[in-house]
Design a protein around this motif. Structure first.
Motif, PDB file in Angstrom:
ATOM      1  N   GLU A  89       0.830  -1.204   0.000  1.00  0.00           N
ATOM      2  CA  GLU A  89       0.000   0.000   0.000  1.00  0.00           C
ATOM      3  C   GLU A  89       0.868   1.259   0.000  1.00  0.00           C
ATOM      4  O   GLU A  89       0.561   2.241  -0.699  1.00  0.00           O
ATOM      5  CB  GLU A  89      -0.908  -0.012   1.220  1.00  0.00           C
ATOM      6  N   GLU A  92       2.182   1.759  -3.545  1.00  0.00           N
ATOM      7  CA  GLU A  92       1.140   2.218  -4.455  1.00  0.00           C
ATOM      8  C   GLU A  92       0.796   3.684  -4.217  1.00  0.00           C
ATOM      9  O   GLU A  92       0.530   4.426  -5.166  1.00  0.00           O
ATOM     10  CB  GLU A  92      -0.109   1.346  -4.294  1.00  0.00           C
ATOM     11  N   LEU A  93       0.796   4.090  -2.942  1.00  0.00           N
ATOM     12  CA  LEU A  93       0.520   5.498  -2.642  1.00  0.00           C
ATOM     13  C   LEU A  93       1.613   6.410  -3.203  1.00  0.00           C
ATOM     14  O   LEU A  93       1.340   7.533  -3.623  1.00  0.00           O
ATOM     15  CB  LEU A  93       0.392   5.690  -1.138  1.00  0.00           C
ATOM     16  N   GLU A 100      -4.972   5.736  -6.142  1.00  0.00           N
ATOM     17  CA  GLU A 100      -5.276   5.329  -4.770  1.00  0.00           C
ATOM     18  C   GLU A 100      -6.348   6.216  -4.153  1.00  0.00           C
ATOM     19  O   GLU A 100      -7.199   5.743  -3.392  1.00  0.00           O
ATOM     20  CB  GLU A 100      -3.996   5.376  -3.919  1.00  0.00           C
ATOM     21  N   GLU A 103      -9.524   5.015  -5.537  1.00  0.00           N
ATOM     22  CA  GLU A 103      -9.902   3.755  -4.896  1.00  0.00           C
ATOM     23  C   GLU A 103     -10.515   3.991  -3.520  1.00  0.00           C
ATOM     24  O   GLU A 103     -11.527   3.389  -3.153  1.00  0.00           O
ATOM     25  CB  GLU A 103      -8.675   2.855  -4.770  1.00  0.00           C
ATOM     26  N   LEU A 104      -9.908   4.891  -2.750  1.00  0.00           N
ATOM     27  CA  LEU A 104     -10.429   5.200  -1.421  1.00  0.00           C
ATOM     28  C   LEU A 104     -11.816   5.835  -1.523  1.00  0.00           C
ATOM     29  O   LEU A 104     -12.710   5.539  -0.721  1.00  0.00           O
ATOM     30  CB  LEU A 104      -9.463   6.142  -0.695  1.00  0.00           C
ATOM     31  N   ALA A 122     -12.307  11.269   1.318  1.00  0.00           N
ATOM     32  CA  ALA A 122     -11.076  10.626   0.868  1.00  0.00           C
ATOM     33  C   ALA A 122      -9.936  11.632   0.786  1.00  0.00           C
ATOM     34  O   ALA A 122      -8.789  11.332   1.164  1.00  0.00           O
ATOM     35  CB  ALA A 122     -11.310   9.962  -0.485  1.00  0.00           C
ATOM     36  N   THR A 126      -6.664  11.409   3.139  1.00  0.00           N
ATOM     37  CA  THR A 126      -5.371  11.285   2.465  1.00  0.00           C
ATOM     38  C   THR A 126      -4.427  12.392   2.903  1.00  0.00           C
ATOM     39  O   THR A 126      -3.228  12.164   3.117  1.00  0.00           O
ATOM     40  CB  THR A 126      -5.569  11.327   0.937  1.00  0.00           C
ATOM     41  N   ALA A 130      -2.396   9.270   4.591  1.00  0.00           N
ATOM     42  CA  ALA A 130      -2.889   8.438   3.496  1.00  0.00           C
ATOM     43  C   ALA A 130      -2.742   6.948   3.798  1.00  0.00           C
ATOM     44  O   ALA A 130      -3.654   6.158   3.531  1.00  0.00           O
ATOM     45  CB  ALA A 130      -2.142   8.788   2.208  1.00  0.00           C
ATOM     46  N   HIS A 134      -5.914   4.212   4.068  1.00  0.00           N
ATOM     47  CA  HIS A 134      -6.052   3.040   3.209  1.00  0.00           C
ATOM     48  C   HIS A 134      -5.943   1.751   4.025  1.00  0.00           C
ATOM     49  O   HIS A 134      -6.641   0.772   3.734  1.00  0.00           O
ATOM     50  CB  HIS A 134      -4.999   3.069   2.105  1.00  0.00           C
ATOM     51  N   GLU A 138      -9.326  -0.003   3.492  1.00  0.00           N
ATOM     52  CA  GLU A 138      -9.140  -1.022   2.459  1.00  0.00           C
ATOM     53  C   GLU A 138      -8.712  -2.367   3.035  1.00  0.00           C
ATOM     54  O   GLU A 138      -9.192  -3.413   2.603  1.00  0.00           O
ATOM     55  CB  GLU A 138      -8.093  -0.529   1.457  1.00  0.00           C
TER      56      GLU A 138
END
Length: 236
Positions: A89, A92-93, A100, A103-104, A122, A126, A130, A134, A138
């Motif tokens: 994660e 990816e962030l 991302e 997605e959130l 979101a 973030t 962030a 997530h 997630e």
């Protein structure tokens, strides 16, 4: 007027507390049943107090160490998986921040927020943290409170030991003629209590849980006592 205090635990904190309590009850239950089966089986073969004490202590230590080691390995694997998921994660962030964020937003929208509110939430989450946002939404992980294998190992060790002490003391303290009856009665009473407790913690009806617990314990002691008696009669 002063607002009333509201200290009730909610969500993950309450769930985690209940999981620890349930694990403690089940660990104690394992200690009761396994040690009771062992000492009652030995009592079927001999009434020597030293032999009963040796067998009971050996069973207590072996069982508690096995429980602790198993829990340590299990929770360590879970912790490693959580760390790996957080590492993915985090990458990816760093590499795809906009994807991302989208997605959130979709995850929050899936929880019942409108598109606009989900997007705003979101963005705020973030901006604040962030990775934590997530991880919680997630992955269902709190990066500040990862599972601790040592805590789990010690909890299992202590719960099993506490449960095992009951049949051990019940078999060695009474006079010879009363050892097995006292042990059986105390163990069945304790199993009724742990069965009731585990059912209540799981919000289930306690009747069946108590019957299963007591029945299983009685069967275990009956089988081991019969085997011990046969071996004792055969002079083994």
């Amino acid at each position: 007027m002063t607002e009333p205090a509201h200290d009730e635990a909610h969500g993950g904190a309450l769930g985690e507390r209940l999981n620890w309590l349930r694990a403690a009850v089940l660990g104690a239950n394992d200690g009761i049943v396994s040690t009771a089966g062992l000492v009652v089986g030995v009592a079927g073969a001999t009434d020597d107090r030293a032999a009963l004490l040796t067998a009971g202590l050996a069973g207590l230590l072996a069982g508690s160490m096995s429980m602790a080691a198993g829990e340590y390995v299990s929770v360590s694997t879970q912790r490693d998986s959580e760390k790996a998921a957080l590492a993915v994660e985090r990458r990816e962030l760093r590499e795809q921040p906009e994807a991302e964020l989208q997605e959130l937003t979709e995850l929050l929208e899936g929880r019942g927020l409108s598109r606009e509110v989900a997007r705003e939430a979101a963005e705020q989450l973030t901006a604040r943290d962030a990775l934590k946002a997530h991880a919680r939404v997630e992955l269902g992980i709190d990066p500040d409170e990862l599972t601790n294998p040592w805590h789990a190992a010690w909890a299992s060790f202590l719960a099993f030991t506490a449960g095992a002490l009951l049949p051990l003391l019940a078999i060695v303290l009474p006079p010879s003629a009363a050892r097995v009856p006292v042990t059986v009665a105390s163990v069945l009473a304790a199993l009724a209590l742990t069965g009731w407790s585990s059912a209540r913690l799981g919000a289930a009806a306690p009747g069946r849980a108590v019957l299963r617990n007591v029945g299983g314990g009685a069967l275990a002691m009956g089988v081991t006592y019969a085997v011990g008696s046969l071996l004792g009669a055969a002079g083994v």
